[in-house]
Design a protein around this motif. Structure first.
Motif, PDB file in Angstrom:
ATOM      1  N   LEU A  14       0.839  -1.192   0.000  1.00 34.95           N
ATOM      2  CA  LEU A  14       0.000   0.000   0.000  1.00 34.95           C
ATOM      3  C   LEU A  14       0.878   1.247   0.000  1.00 34.95           C
ATOM      4  O   LEU A  14       1.930   1.271   0.625  1.00 34.95           O
ATOM      5  CB  LEU A  14      -0.874   0.024   1.257  1.00 34.95           C
ATOM      6  CG  LEU A  14      -1.879  -1.106   1.460  1.00 34.95           C
ATOM      7  CD1 LEU A  14      -2.672  -0.844   2.738  1.00 34.95           C
ATOM      8  CD2 LEU A  14      -2.821  -1.245   0.281  1.00 34.95           C
ATOM      9  N   ASP A  15       0.439   2.276  -0.705  1.00 35.11           N
ATOM     10  CA  ASP A  15       1.146   3.543  -0.575  1.00 35.11           C
ATOM     11  C   ASP A  15       0.656   4.244   0.694  1.00 35.11           C
ATOM     12  O   ASP A  15      -0.265   3.781   1.371  1.00 35.11           O
ATOM     13  CB  ASP A  15       0.974   4.409  -1.823  1.00 35.11           C
ATOM     14  CG  ASP A  15      -0.469   4.815  -2.103  1.00 35.11           C
ATOM     15  OD1 ASP A  15      -1.263   4.945  -1.138  1.00 35.11           O
ATOM     16  OD2 ASP A  15      -0.810   5.014  -3.279  1.00 35.11           O
ATOM     17  N   LYS A  16       1.282   5.352   1.027  1.00 32.63           N
ATOM     18  CA  LYS A  16       0.986   6.024   2.287  1.00 32.63           C
ATOM     19  C   LYS A  16      -0.477   6.437   2.381  1.00 32.63           C
ATOM     20  O   LYS A  16      -1.123   6.259   3.432  1.00 32.63           O
ATOM     21  CB  LYS A  16       1.892   7.248   2.447  1.00 32.63           C
ATOM     22  CG  LYS A  16       1.693   7.973   3.771  1.00 32.63           C
ATOM     23  CD  LYS A  16       2.659   9.143   3.910  1.00 32.63           C
ATOM     24  CE  LYS A  16       2.441   9.873   5.221  1.00 32.63           C
ATOM     25  NZ  LYS A  16       3.376  11.021   5.368  1.00 32.63           N
ATOM     26  N   ALA A  17      -1.029   6.971   1.303  1.00 34.73           N
ATOM     27  CA  ALA A  17      -2.420   7.426   1.324  1.00 34.73           C
ATOM     28  C   ALA A  17      -3.379   6.274   1.528  1.00 34.73           C
ATOM     29  O   ALA A  17      -4.366   6.391   2.278  1.00 34.73           O
ATOM     30  CB  ALA A  17      -2.744   8.172   0.035  1.00 34.73           C
ATOM     31  N   GLU A  18      -3.113   5.130   0.879  1.00 37.08           N
ATOM     32  CA  GLU A  18      -3.974   3.964   1.030  1.00 37.08           C
ATOM     33  C   GLU A  18      -3.927   3.447   2.462  1.00 37.08           C
ATOM     34  O   GLU A  18      -4.962   3.120   3.052  1.00 37.08           O
ATOM     35  CB  GLU A  18      -3.535   2.867   0.056  1.00 37.08           C
ATOM     36  CG  GLU A  18      -3.846   3.172  -1.404  1.00 37.08           C
ATOM     37  CD  GLU A  18      -3.242   2.157  -2.352  1.00 37.08           C
ATOM     38  OE1 GLU A  18      -3.852   1.877  -3.391  1.00 37.08           O
ATOM     39  OE2 GLU A  18      -2.132   1.647  -2.055  1.00 37.08           O
ATOM     40  N   ARG A  19      -2.733   3.350   3.019  1.00 40.74           N
ATOM     41  CA  ARG A  19      -2.597   2.849   4.388  1.00 40.74           C
ATOM     42  C   ARG A  19      -3.298   3.779   5.381  1.00 40.74           C
ATOM     43  O   ARG A  19      -3.999   3.322   6.294  1.00 40.74           O
ATOM     44  CB  ARG A  19      -1.127   2.697   4.751  1.00 40.74           C
ATOM     45  CG  ARG A  19      -0.896   2.305   6.208  1.00 40.74           C
ATOM     46  CD  ARG A  19       0.492   1.782   6.463  1.00 40.74           C
ATOM     47  NE  ARG A  19       0.571   0.353   6.160  1.00 40.74           N
ATOM     48  CZ  ARG A  19       1.138  -0.158   5.068  1.00 40.74           C
ATOM     49  NH1 ARG A  19       1.676   0.636   4.165  1.00 40.74           N
ATOM     50  NH2 ARG A  19       1.169  -1.456   4.861  1.00 40.74           N
ATOM     51  N   GLU A  20      -3.149   5.068   5.209  1.00 38.40           N
ATOM     52  CA  GLU A  20      -3.799   6.015   6.114  1.00 38.40           C
ATOM     53  C   GLU A  20      -5.310   5.958   5.977  1.00 38.40           C
ATOM     54  O   GLU A  20      -6.036   6.153   6.962  1.00 38.40           O
ATOM     55  CB  GLU A  20      -3.285   7.431   5.854  1.00 38.40           C
ATOM     56  CG  GLU A  20      -1.845   7.642   6.301  1.00 38.40           C
ATOM     57  CD  GLU A  20      -1.645   7.286   7.770  1.00 38.40           C
ATOM     58  OE1 GLU A  20      -2.472   7.691   8.613  1.00 38.40           O
ATOM     59  OE2 GLU A  20      -0.665   6.577   8.075  1.00 38.40           O
ATOM     60  N   ARG A 132     -19.587  -2.786   4.104  1.00 33.71           N
ATOM     61  CA  ARG A 132     -19.833  -1.653   3.207  1.00 33.71           C
ATOM     62  C   ARG A 132     -18.818  -0.534   3.462  1.00 33.71           C
ATOM     63  O   ARG A 132     -18.361   0.125   2.527  1.00 33.71           O
ATOM     64  CB  ARG A 132     -21.245  -1.104   3.414  1.00 33.71           C
ATOM     65  CG  ARG A 132     -22.357  -1.981   2.849  1.00 33.71           C
ATOM     66  CD  ARG A 132     -23.708  -1.306   3.048  1.00 33.71           C
ATOM     67  NE  ARG A 132     -24.798  -2.141   2.585  1.00 33.71           N
ATOM     68  CZ  ARG A 132     -25.196  -2.229   1.321  1.00 33.71           C
ATOM     69  NH1 ARG A 132     -24.587  -1.505   0.390  1.00 33.71           N
ATOM     70  NH2 ARG A 132     -26.197  -3.017   0.987  1.00 33.71           N
ATOM     71  N   ARG A 133     -18.472  -0.351   4.712  1.00 25.77           N
ATOM     72  CA  ARG A 133     -17.540   0.716   5.096  1.00 25.77           C
ATOM     73  C   ARG A 133     -16.199   0.560   4.401  1.00 25.77           C
ATOM     74  O   ARG A 133     -15.575   1.546   3.971  1.00 25.77           O
ATOM     75  CB  ARG A 133     -17.370   0.678   6.615  1.00 25.77           C
ATOM     76  CG  ARG A 133     -16.481   1.753   7.218  1.00 25.77           C
ATOM     77  CD  ARG A 133     -16.481   1.605   8.737  1.00 25.77           C
ATOM     78  NE  ARG A 133     -15.618   2.571   9.385  1.00 25.77           N
ATOM     79  CZ  ARG A 133     -15.981   3.817   9.678  1.00 25.77           C
ATOM     80  NH1 ARG A 133     -17.178   4.231   9.370  1.00 25.77           N
ATOM     81  NH2 ARG A 133     -15.132   4.633  10.275  1.00 25.77           N
ATOM     82  N   PHE A 134     -15.728  -0.686   4.272  1.00 21.78           N
ATOM     83  CA  PHE A 134     -14.432  -0.951   3.669  1.00 21.78           C
ATOM     84  C   PHE A 134     -14.515  -1.318   2.185  1.00 21.78           C
ATOM     85  O   PHE A 134     -13.474  -1.458   1.535  1.00 21.78           O
ATOM     86  CB  PHE A 134     -13.729  -2.089   4.422  1.00 21.78           C
ATOM     87  CG  PHE A 134     -13.189  -1.674   5.762  1.00 21.78           C
ATOM     88  CD1 PHE A 134     -11.906  -1.162   5.884  1.00 21.78           C
ATOM     89  CD2 PHE A 134     -13.965  -1.782   6.909  1.00 21.78           C
ATOM     90  CE1 PHE A 134     -11.397  -0.794   7.117  1.00 21.78           C
ATOM     91  CE2 PHE A 134     -13.475  -1.405   8.152  1.00 21.78           C
ATOM     92  CZ  PHE A 134     -12.191  -0.901   8.257  1.00 21.78           C
ATOM     93  N   HIS A 135     -15.713  -1.476   1.666  1.00 24.05           N
ATOM     94  CA  HIS A 135     -15.891  -2.106   0.356  1.00 24.05           C
ATOM     95  C   HIS A 135     -15.166  -1.368  -0.765  1.00 24.05           C
ATOM     96  O   HIS A 135     -14.475  -1.987  -1.593  1.00 24.05           O
ATOM     97  CB  HIS A 135     -17.380  -2.242   0.031  1.00 24.05           C
ATOM     98  CG  HIS A 135     -17.672  -3.238  -1.042  1.00 24.05           C
ATOM     99  ND1 HIS A 135     -17.731  -2.903  -2.385  1.00 24.05           N
ATOM    100  CD2 HIS A 135     -17.906  -4.572  -0.981  1.00 24.05           C
ATOM    101  CE1 HIS A 135     -18.008  -3.985  -3.087  1.00 24.05           C
ATOM    102  NE2 HIS A 135     -18.115  -5.009  -2.270  1.00 24.05           N
ATOM    103  N   ARG A 136     -15.319  -0.059  -0.826  1.00 16.67           N
ATOM    104  CA  ARG A 136     -14.713   0.660  -1.953  1.00 16.67           C
ATOM    105  C   ARG A 136     -13.197   0.557  -1.931  1.00 16.67           C
ATOM    106  O   ARG A 136     -12.553   0.516  -2.993  1.00 16.67           O
ATOM    107  CB  ARG A 136     -15.159   2.114  -1.960  1.00 16.67           C
ATOM    108  CG  ARG A 136     -14.682   2.963  -0.793  1.00 16.67           C
ATOM    109  CD  ARG A 136     -15.360   4.329  -0.820  1.00 16.67           C
ATOM    110  NE  ARG A 136     -14.988   5.147   0.317  1.00 16.67           N
ATOM    111  CZ  ARG A 136     -14.022   6.052   0.297  1.00 16.67           C
ATOM    112  NH1 ARG A 136     -13.312   6.230  -0.821  1.00 16.67           N
ATOM    113  NH2 ARG A 136     -13.762   6.774   1.360  1.00 16.67           N
ATOM    114  N   HIS A 137     -12.603   0.482  -0.731  1.00 17.74           N
ATOM    115  CA  HIS A 137     -11.149   0.355  -0.643  1.00 17.74           C
ATOM    116  C   HIS A 137     -10.693  -1.042  -1.069  1.00 17.74           C
ATOM    117  O   HIS A 137      -9.673  -1.182  -1.763  1.00 17.74           O
ATOM    118  CB  HIS A 137     -10.692   0.658   0.778  1.00 17.74           C
ATOM    119  CG  HIS A 137     -10.930   2.078   1.186  1.00 17.74           C
ATOM    120  ND1 HIS A 137     -10.091   3.106   0.825  1.00 17.74           N
ATOM    121  CD2 HIS A 137     -11.933   2.646   1.907  1.00 17.74           C
ATOM    122  CE1 HIS A 137     -10.550   4.248   1.306  1.00 17.74           C
ATOM    123  NE2 HIS A 137     -11.657   3.997   1.969  1.00 17.74           N
TER     124      HIS A 137
END
Length: 234
Positions: A14-20, A132-137
């Protein structure tokens, strides 16, 4: 064909933005098994994501991490995951998997992902609200981090995840497929899209959840997995 690693194609951290983004979601999520994370001196906000090579031939899609996954910071490493890894090792090498490290090594040629990358309290399935909260990620990880198409889903929760945020007819089609007697030998296609508009069609090859608690299917799981691997790797 057999699974191999391609030169120049490493894992997809993961890049920094994804991890955050994951950490921010986790901070507002009730039900993460903080006690287990603390027992292993692990950060309960850190997502447990295996991912893998962008050109991995198969993705394995499960429900959520368990105690051993927290201990090692790696998905599909507990009892159910070991059953999958033993099947992979047997198929690729024609012999029994010798030890834990061999199982970790054989998994490096594949892509690993769950519905939610955090261990829930009591190993109960996450609620629909949390999924649902995590779905888009999680959708974006599949679409942007992996170039493959064939996904082996493990259990009903993992399979029906692909109907979340979809049109009613897609959800009904997946429900109807899961009700079929041949669901563990047949396959079904489903399209996923990111919020940015990127879309890809994946082919789902469902299997039962590889847990000893799943008494109906547990003993049959190795044979069902081998059948899938013959379909996808040979």
């Amino acid at each position: 064909m057999r699974a191999t690693s391609s030169p120049g194609r490493g894992h997809n951290p993961l890049d920094k933005a994804e991890r955050e983004a994951f950490r921010a979601l986790a901070a507002g999520t009730e039900g993460i098994d903080v006690t287990v994370y603390e027992a292993f001196d692990k950060d309960p906000l850190e997502p447990i994501l295996g991912l893998g090579h962008a050109d991995a031939p198969i993705a394995f899609f499960g429900r959520d991490p368990g105690r051993e996954e927290v201990r090692h910071g790696e998905p599909f490493i507990g009892g159910g995951g070991q059953l999958v890894r033993r099947g992979l090792y047997q198929h690729l090498h024609g012999t029994d998997m010798p030890d834990f490290e061999a199982g970790r090594a054989v998994g490096k040629a594949f892509f690993w992902i769950n519905t939610v990358p955090y261990k829930p309290v009591g190993n109960r399935a996450w609620s629909m609200a949390v999924k649902r909260r995590f779905h888009r990620h999680m959708r974006r990880l599949l679409i942007d981090h992996w170039h493959g198409r064939s996904i082996v889903t493990l259990g009903r929760e993992a399979f029906l995840w692909f109907g979340i945020e979809q049109a009613r007819e897609v959800r009904q089609r997946l429900e109807a497929f899961w009700a079929r007697e041949d669901r563990f030998t047949a396959y079904v296609d489903v399209e996923l899209a990111t919020e940015q508009g990127a879309a890809r069609t994946f082919r789902l090859y469902p299997l039962p959840h590889p847990s000893p608690r799943n008494r109906i299917w547990f003993e049959r799981f190795p044979v069902l997995l081998e059948t899938r691997l013959q379909q996808l790797l040979d």
